[in-house]
Enzyme design. Structure first.
Site, PDB file in Angstrom:
ATOM      1  N   SER A  11       0.864  -1.183   0.000  1.00 20.77           N
ATOM      2  CA  SER A  11       0.000   0.000   0.000  1.00 20.77           C
ATOM      3  C   SER A  11       0.894   1.225   0.000  1.00 20.77           C
ATOM      4  O   SER A  11       2.002   1.177   0.568  1.00 20.77           O
ATOM      5  CB  SER A  11      -0.868   0.014   1.256  1.00 20.77           C
ATOM      6  N   TYR A  16      -2.005  -0.298  10.235  1.00 26.44           N
ATOM      7  CA  TYR A  16      -2.134  -0.810   8.863  1.00 26.44           C
ATOM      8  C   TYR A  16      -0.862  -0.509   8.057  1.00 26.44           C
ATOM      9  O   TYR A  16      -0.270  -1.405   7.440  1.00 26.44           O
ATOM     10  CB  TYR A  16      -3.354  -0.163   8.194  1.00 26.44           C
TER      11      TYR A  16
HETATM   12  N1  LIG Z   1      -8.482  -0.496  -1.837  1.00 25.26           N
HETATM   13  C1  LIG Z   1      -7.435   0.286  -1.540  1.00 25.26           C
HETATM   14  O1  LIG Z   1      -7.527   1.529  -1.536  1.00 25.26           O
HETATM   15  C2  LIG Z   1      -6.101  -0.338  -1.229  1.00 25.26           C
HETATM   16  C3  LIG Z   1      -4.999   0.523  -1.135  1.00 25.26           C
HETATM   17  C4  LIG Z   1      -3.757  -0.019  -0.835  1.00 25.26           C
HETATM   18  C5  LIG Z   1      -3.610  -1.380  -0.659  1.00 25.26           C
HETATM   19  N2  LIG Z   1      -4.703  -2.202  -0.755  1.00 25.26           N
HETATM   20  C6  LIG Z   1      -4.499  -3.626  -0.553  1.00 25.26           C
HETATM   21  O2  LIG Z   1      -5.041  -4.341  -1.625  1.00 25.26           O
HETATM   22  C7  LIG Z   1      -5.363  -5.662  -1.202  1.00 25.26           C
HETATM   23  C8  LIG Z   1      -6.766  -6.028  -1.705  1.00 25.26           C
HETATM   24  O3  LIG Z   1      -7.701  -5.191  -1.068  1.00 25.26           O
HETATM   25  P1  LIG Z   1      -9.047  -4.656  -1.769  1.00 25.26           P
HETATM   26  O4  LIG Z   1      -8.990  -3.187  -1.703  1.00 25.26           O
HETATM   27  O5  LIG Z   1      -9.272  -5.326  -3.057  1.00 25.26           O
HETATM   28  O6  LIG Z   1     -10.126  -5.105  -0.659  1.00 25.26           O
HETATM   29  P2  LIG Z   1     -11.390  -6.070  -0.689  1.00 25.26           P
HETATM   30  O7  LIG Z   1     -12.235  -5.803  -1.876  1.00 25.26           O
HETATM   31  O8  LIG Z   1     -11.989  -5.945   0.660  1.00 25.26           O
HETATM   32  O9  LIG Z   1     -10.725  -7.497  -0.872  1.00 25.26           O
HETATM   33  C9  LIG Z   1     -10.017  -8.129   0.149  1.00 25.26           C
HETATM   34  C10 LIG Z   1      -9.852  -9.589  -0.207  1.00 25.26           C
HETATM   35  O10 LIG Z   1      -9.112 -10.250   0.850  1.00 25.26           O
HETATM   36  C11 LIG Z   1      -9.808 -11.447   1.208  1.00 25.26           C
HETATM   37  N3  LIG Z   1      -9.561 -11.791   2.592  1.00 25.26           N
HETATM   38  C12 LIG Z   1      -9.652 -10.981   3.680  1.00 25.26           C
HETATM   39  N4  LIG Z   1      -9.416 -11.680   4.798  1.00 25.26           N
HETATM   40  C13 LIG Z   1      -9.174 -12.974   4.412  1.00 25.26           C
HETATM   41  C14 LIG Z   1      -8.896 -14.169   5.104  1.00 25.26           C
HETATM   42  N5  LIG Z   1      -8.790 -14.213   6.448  1.00 25.26           N
HETATM   43  N6  LIG Z   1      -8.695 -15.296   4.391  1.00 25.26           N
HETATM   44  C15 LIG Z   1      -8.793 -15.286   3.038  1.00 25.26           C
HETATM   45  N7  LIG Z   1      -9.060 -14.178   2.326  1.00 25.26           N
HETATM   46  C16 LIG Z   1      -9.263 -13.037   3.014  1.00 25.26           C
HETATM   47  C17 LIG Z   1     -11.280 -11.135   0.938  1.00 25.26           C
HETATM   48  O11 LIG Z   1     -12.004 -12.331   0.679  1.00 25.26           O
HETATM   49  P3  LIG Z   1     -13.050 -13.067   1.657  1.00 25.26           P
HETATM   50  O12 LIG Z   1     -13.675 -12.011   2.519  1.00 25.26           O
HETATM   51  O13 LIG Z   1     -13.990 -13.740   0.706  1.00 25.26           O
HETATM   52  O14 LIG Z   1     -12.216 -14.046   2.417  1.00 25.26           O
HETATM   53  C18 LIG Z   1     -11.184 -10.318  -0.339  1.00 25.26           C
HETATM   54  O15 LIG Z   1     -11.124 -11.159  -1.466  1.00 25.26           O
HETATM   55  C19 LIG Z   1      -5.208  -5.668   0.310  1.00 25.26           C
HETATM   56  O16 LIG Z   1      -3.974  -6.262   0.645  1.00 25.26           O
HETATM   57  C20 LIG Z   1      -5.198  -4.188   0.665  1.00 25.26           C
HETATM   58  O17 LIG Z   1      -4.484  -3.928   1.863  1.00 25.26           O
HETATM   59  C21 LIG Z   1      -5.948  -1.702  -1.040  1.00 25.26           C
END
Ligand SMILES: NC(=O)c1ccc[n+]([C@@H]2O[C@H](COP(=O)([O-])OP(=O)(O)OC[C@H]3O[C@@H](n4cnc5c(N)ncnc54)[C@H](OP(=O)(O)O)[C@@H]3O)[C@@H](O)[C@H]2O)c1
Length: 241
Positions: free
Chosen positions: A139, A152
């Site tokens: 991130s 975080y």
């Molecule tokens: N969105 C942003 O602005 C942003 C910015 C910087 C970095 N990121 C990073 O990008 C990555 C993806 O995030 P996103 O924004 O796409 O969020 P998201 O839509 O909430 O997706 C998160 C994913 O992680 C899975 N997950 C969470 N806990 C889990 C567990 N215990 N076991 C297995 N799977 C799990 C969820 O699936 P289930 O709930 O089905 O298990 C879901 O598929 C993360 O690492 C986040 O920190 C996001």
């Protein structure tokens, strides 16, 4: 076999947001996919909609046995694992006075321990096989700090340090390790914030879309074997951080 076409890619957190977009991007590029997250219905719906072959494993990535299970599953389904994208993650924020400490252990388990454990398990197999690529989703929060986001961001920074060390340990082995650090991207990661009456970070500015991050992951993976784009930061153009 190309850099992506014909390769076997394991994507964690594939049930929504950035992970689902990475799955679509790599499937369009000709990869065979293993899609994992906890919500099986979401994974199956995605798999049914992808142009290429994929297999679904519903699992909690924080369970210590999950990485070995994933590797065994990929090997049973497709014969090997060439690419690992550690994308699963959760976001819980809040300042000192209100941060719910019940979120601390799950965040450490999901955002740090799971990608490190999964990287190690797959890296050992890839090293033995003589090649592979690991992409960890960090991130921009690993490089910024502000009230309420230290836990975080700190875990993402720790993941970056562990990833860099692994890249160095694997130099010359044929296994590449890289990082993509997304900026604010419109996904369900802000749902908890919004459920608590707060404005999601993706509501302040025009956010990135998940496919913007997926393109960055594809770029890392498409490099020739001699090149390792080891880190890429993708900011929303309107982000003034
Ligand atoms: N969105 C942003 O602005 C942003 C910015 C910087 C970095 N990121 C990073 O990008 C990555 C993806 O995030 P996103 O924004 O796409 O969020 P998201 O839509 O909430 O997706 C998160 C994913 O992680 C899975 N997950 C969470 N806990 C889990 C567990 N215990 N076991 C297995 N799977 C799990 C969820 O699936 P289930 O709930 O089905 O298990 C879901 O598929 C993360 O690492 C986040 O920190 C996001």
């Amino acid at each position: 076999m190309g850099a992506i076409a014909g390769r076997v890619a394991v994507i964690t957190g594939a049930s929504s947001g950035i992970g689902a977009a990475i799955a679509r991007e790599l499937s369009e590029a000709g990869a065979y996919l293993v899609l994992t997250a906890r919500r099986q219905d979401r994974l199956e719906a995605l798999a049914a909609d992808l142009p290429g072959k994929s297999a679904v494993l519903s699992a909690d990535i924080t369970m210590p046995e999950t990485p070995e299970t994933l590797l065994a599953f990929a090997t049973a389904q497709f014969g090997r694992a060439d690419i690992l994208v550690n994308n699963a993650g959760i976001l819980r924020v809040g300042p000192l006075d209100t941060f719910d400490l019940a979120h601390l252990s799950p965040m450490i388990a999901t955002n740090y321990e799971a990608p490190v454990r999964t990287s190690y398990v797959f890296a050992r197999a890839m090293k033995a096989a003589g090649g592979g690529s690991i992409v960890n989703i960090s991130s921009i929060g690993a490089h910024l700090t502000a009230a309420g986001v230290g836990i975080y961001g700190g875990l993402k920074k720790a993941l970056e340090m562990a990833s860099d060390a692994l890249r160095i340990e694997l130099a010359g082995s044929g296994v590449r390790v890289g990082l993509v650090a997304p900026g604010t991207t419109a996904t369900e990661i802000f749902a908890d914030m919004k459920a608590h009456g707060e404005q999601g970070w993706d509501e302040y500015i025009t956010p990135l879309q998940p496919e913007d991050i997926a393109r960055a992951v594809r770029y890392l993976l498409e490099q020739p074997a001699r090149a390792n784009v080891a880190r890429m930061h993708v900011y929303a153009a309107a982000d003034s951080h």
